[in-house]
Design an enzyme around this catalytic site. Structure first.
Site, mmCIF file in Angstrom:
data_model
loop_
_atom_site.group_PDB
_atom_site.id
_atom_site.type_symbol
_atom_site.label_atom_id
_atom_site.label_comp_id
_atom_site.label_asym_id
_atom_site.label_seq_id
_atom_site.Cartn_x
_atom_site.Cartn_y
_atom_site.Cartn_z
ATOM 1 N N GLU A 198 -3.647 4.497 -8.709
ATOM 2 C CA GLU A 198 -4.716 5.451 -7.451
ATOM 3 C C GLU A 198 -4.409 6.964 -9.229
ATOM 4 O OE1 GLU A 198 -7.140 6.787 -5.206
ATOM 5 O OE2 GLU A 198 -6.240 4.223 -4.861
ATOM 6 N N ASP A 253 0.036 6.504 -6.823
ATOM 7 C CA ASP A 253 -0.598 7.453 -6.692
ATOM 8 C C ASP A 253 -0.765 8.633 -7.454
ATOM 9 O OD1 ASP A 253 -1.824 6.587 -4.479
ATOM 10 O OD2 ASP A 253 -1.849 8.413 -3.577
ATOM 11 N N HIS A 268 0.812 -1.002 -0.173
ATOM 12 C CA HIS A 268 0.385 -0.226 -0.125
ATOM 13 C C HIS A 268 1.247 1.291 -0.294
ATOM 14 C CE1 HIS A 268 -3.348 3.158 1.207
ATOM 15 N NE2 HIS A 268 -2.368 3.089 1.856
ATOM 16 N N ASN A 269 0.278 2.048 -0.625
ATOM 17 C CA ASN A 269 1.120 3.690 -0.938
ATOM 18 C C ASN A 269 3.025 2.977 -0.670
ATOM 19 O OD1 ASN A 269 -1.144 4.833 -0.717
ATOM 20 N ND2 ASN A 269 -0.715 5.509 1.157
ATOM 21 N N GLU A 312 1.404 -0.096 -5.845
ATOM 22 C CA GLU A 312 0.512 1.227 -5.784
ATOM 23 C C GLU A 312 1.308 2.749 -6.373
ATOM 24 O OE1 GLU A 312 -3.285 3.110 -3.708
ATOM 25 O OE2 GLU A 312 -1.593 2.580 -2.268
ATOM 26 N N HIS A 369 1.498 11.544 -2.370
ATOM 27 C CA HIS A 369 0.322 11.083 -1.319
ATOM 28 C C HIS A 369 -0.657 12.296 -1.748
ATOM 29 C CE1 HIS A 369 -2.119 9.315 1.813
ATOM 30 N NE2 HIS A 369 -2.420 8.984 1.054
#
Length: 640
Positions: free
Chosen positions: A247, A200, A168-169, A198, A213
């Site tokens: 994302e 973003d 995640h992230n 992931e 983020h």
């Protein structure tokens, strides 16, 4: 000791030797030792306290480090004269204690040739205590099974039949609000075998998409730099496919730049078309070896994507409509989902599918009216999404009726936890068919993690953790994915794949439990706390993680003032009902009466990857680094 003196006498021709030379000489003799422990033992044996020792003092140090009482006891049990093991004695030990039933005579010969340092003993097909000590300290006697170090599972099932190592992230190496974004996040995750990363993506300056983020003070990386790093390291640890979970917050112009970057960087590795003409199931990890898959929102069908292949998609944009919650907070959004589920429940009554135990829908569906928003998606990026189309999760009933085989859901941990308690059978039925990703709730601003085990128990394929945050959840993640050659893909147990299974992790009714017995014999050169010499007060905790009924922990007594070679000789027994999902974790702590116990090291592995017999348990730091030669010495036995 002629052999021993012949090995070391040259090093003493100039007289006494210091600590550094002592350490090097031990390494020359194939003795693995911790500098901190050697330093203390050197100090204890340096009679004149001049920082230099004689050949006799070195011999005493060597004996303290290598001649462990517990190993001598095993050796003497199988040696006829307490001096030597015949090849037949070693074969007997391998059969009776190490469960090497087949070829034990041939294996015994190989072990003698490999580990016996004394030439005349080796030539006589015998083994001295020196050789036996080196064998017991070798990789061959580690707790983790050698067979599990390579890919051994069937890799031809559809992707949804596997647990997939997921982060995640991935770009963050600290917290979620002001910490740095770093390429190292991607590199280290890939090196650990992570297969779902992931990214973003946001609009950046000069038409260059950036990764960070959003709406926080975390630093930014160029999208193209990120995927170049991924390209370099993607298949270094594993040959199996990597999923890039986008994302995507970019404008359509920068989405097109992303599509161009992806194609230019990955080339033929980027999956941009179906493998089969009219698929209705996902392809296998085997069929997708060395492939990069893009996970993102997608417009239209796979057939339409194929028809557009090769056409100019520049400037072509489609609109995507999706529901949005009335409020941003995940908690309240999830409450809405449950209110909707309750409405459905009242409509459905007892109308159940006998095969699955899942409720059938009547002709009319009642849904709470939600706000929608329209997103613009560049066709160039949309068409790169093949088998991993991101689809917002609405309800299990909706998925059963409408979700396509190539559509994946991401569900926040809070909602997933509630669903796993209230709709466990439907959840497992869902994860049999569709790849389901679970991610940490937004309030984890410190990048903390949840316990992934509860979601593996219900078959969730992608349980995404913050890889940058050490602790129990990452220990479980690293331990689970040691299996199957560290490939990042583990075949789910049959009861989480088969449609006729009625498995419920909270209510185990069938299956054959395993009785696991672990005798914790001793510790070997345990790590030291900042406040202790090698006279720390050590204890060990053994934990089982699995279905709720299997979760338990037991611990040893405290051994005072001995971190070098504590002896426990304590036996622990565990009844494990679902061994296929069980992980065993060993934790070593130093007792602290005022500030509490201090973590020294741990090791986690799947129960079914454990060797039987006398085994060494290597220890790892909180950050996941090896603490060799620090380890535990155990005897393991289990039967089903």
């Amino acid at each position: 000791m002629r052999w021993f003196l012949s090995k070391i006498q040259d090093d003493f021709r100039g007289g006494k030797i210091n600590l550094e030379k002592t350490q090097r000489l031990l390494e020359k003799l194939d003795i693995r030792c911790s500098y901190i422990h050697v330093k203390q033992i050197f100090k204890d044996n340096d009679r004149l306290k001049q920082g230099r020792i004689t050949i006799e003092e070195f011999r005493a140090i060597y004996r303290i480090i290598t001649h462990r009482e517990e190993i001598i006891e095993i050796f003497n049990t199988y040696s006829e004269n307490r001096k030597i093991l015949l090849e037949s004695n070693l074969a007997q030990f391998l059969t009776q204690e190490q469960y090497a039933a087949e070829m034990s005579k041939a294996i015994a010969f190989e072990i003698i040739q490999k580990y016996e340092p004394i030439e005349e003993v080796r030539k006589a097909h015998q083994m001295s205590l020196e050789g036996f000590t080196r064998y017991m300290d070798s990789r061959e006697c580690l707790l983790f099974k050698n067979e599990c170090r390579k890919v051994y599972q069937d890799m031809t099932h559809p992707l949804n039949d596997y647990f997939i190592s997921s982060s995640h992230n991935t770009y963050l190496v600290s917290d979620q609000l002001v910490g740095p974004s770093d390429l190292w996040g991607y590199v280290s995750a890939l090196v650990k075998g992570c297969r779902c990363l992931e990214i973003d993506c946001w609009d950046g300056a000069q038409n260059e998409p950036v990764v960070y983020h959003g709406y926080t003070l975390t630093s930014k990386l160029l999208f193209k730099t990120v995927i170049q790093a991924i390209h370099k390291y993607a298949f270094m640890t594993s040959d199996y496919p990597v999923v890039l979970s986008l994302e995507n917050h970019c404008s359509t112009a920068q989405q097109e730049v992303m599509a161009d970057n992806l194609q230019a960087t990955f080339g033929e590795s980027l999956l941009s078309d179906m493998l089969d003409d009219f698929p209705d199931t996902l392809p296998s990890p085997e069929a997708l070896k060395f492939k990069i898959l893009v996970k993102n929102k997608k417009i239209g069908t796979l057939k339409e994507t194929r028809e557009r292949k090769g056409s100019d998609k520049r400037g072509k944009v489609e609109e995507w409509e999706e529901e949005v919650a009335d409020v941003d907070e995940e908690e309240e959004e999830e409450e809405d989902t449950f209110k909707e589920s309750e409405v459905l429940e009242s409509v459905l009554g007892d109308n159940q599918d006998k095969e699955t135990g899942v409720k059938k829908l009547p002709g009319v569906m009642l849904f709470k009216k939600k706000k929608t928003r329209k997103l613009k998606i560049a066709l160039a990026l949309s068409d790169l999404v093949i088998y991993t189309k991101a689809e917002k999760f609405k309800s299990f009933q909706h998925s059963r009726l409408y979700q396509q085989f190539n559509e994946n859901n991401s569900i926040g941990e809070t909602q997933a936890r509630k669903l796993s308690k209230l709709r466990v059978h439907e959840f497992i039925f869902h994860t049999r068919k569709f790849i389901t990703r679970i991610y940490p709730k937004a309030t984890r601003a410190d990048s903390s993690n949840f316990n992934p085990q509860e979601f593996w128990n219900i078959g969730c394929q992608m349980v995404a953790l913050n890889f940058q945050t050490p602790g129990l959840p990452m220990d479980l993640q690293n331990g689970k994915f040691l299996d199957n050659g560290g490939s990042g893909y583990i075949l789910k147990p049959h009861f989480l794949r088969e449609s006729k299974s009625y498995f419920n992790p909270s209510n185990i009714k069938e299956g054959m439990p395993i009785t696991l017995t672990i005798r914790l014999i001793s510790g070997i050169q345990l790590p030291l706390t900042h406040s202790s010499s090698n006279k720390g007060d050590s204890l060990v905790i053994i934990e089982v993680f699995g279905v709720p009924n299997d979760q338990m922990k037991q611990q040893t007594r405290v051994i005072k003032k001995n971190a070098f070679s504590p002896r426990w000789n304590e036996t622990f027994t565990f009844i494990i009902h679902v061994p296929e999902l069980a992980l065993i974790r060993f934790v070593v702590e130093s007792q602290g009466l005022i500030a509490g116990n201090e973590f020294l090291g741990q090791y986690t592995l799947p129960l079914l990857c454990m060797n039987k017999g006398y085994r060494r348990v290597p220890l790892f730091s909180r950050m996941g680094e090896s603490l060799e030669p620090a380890s535990l010495f155990v005897y393991v036995w289990y039967v089903r």
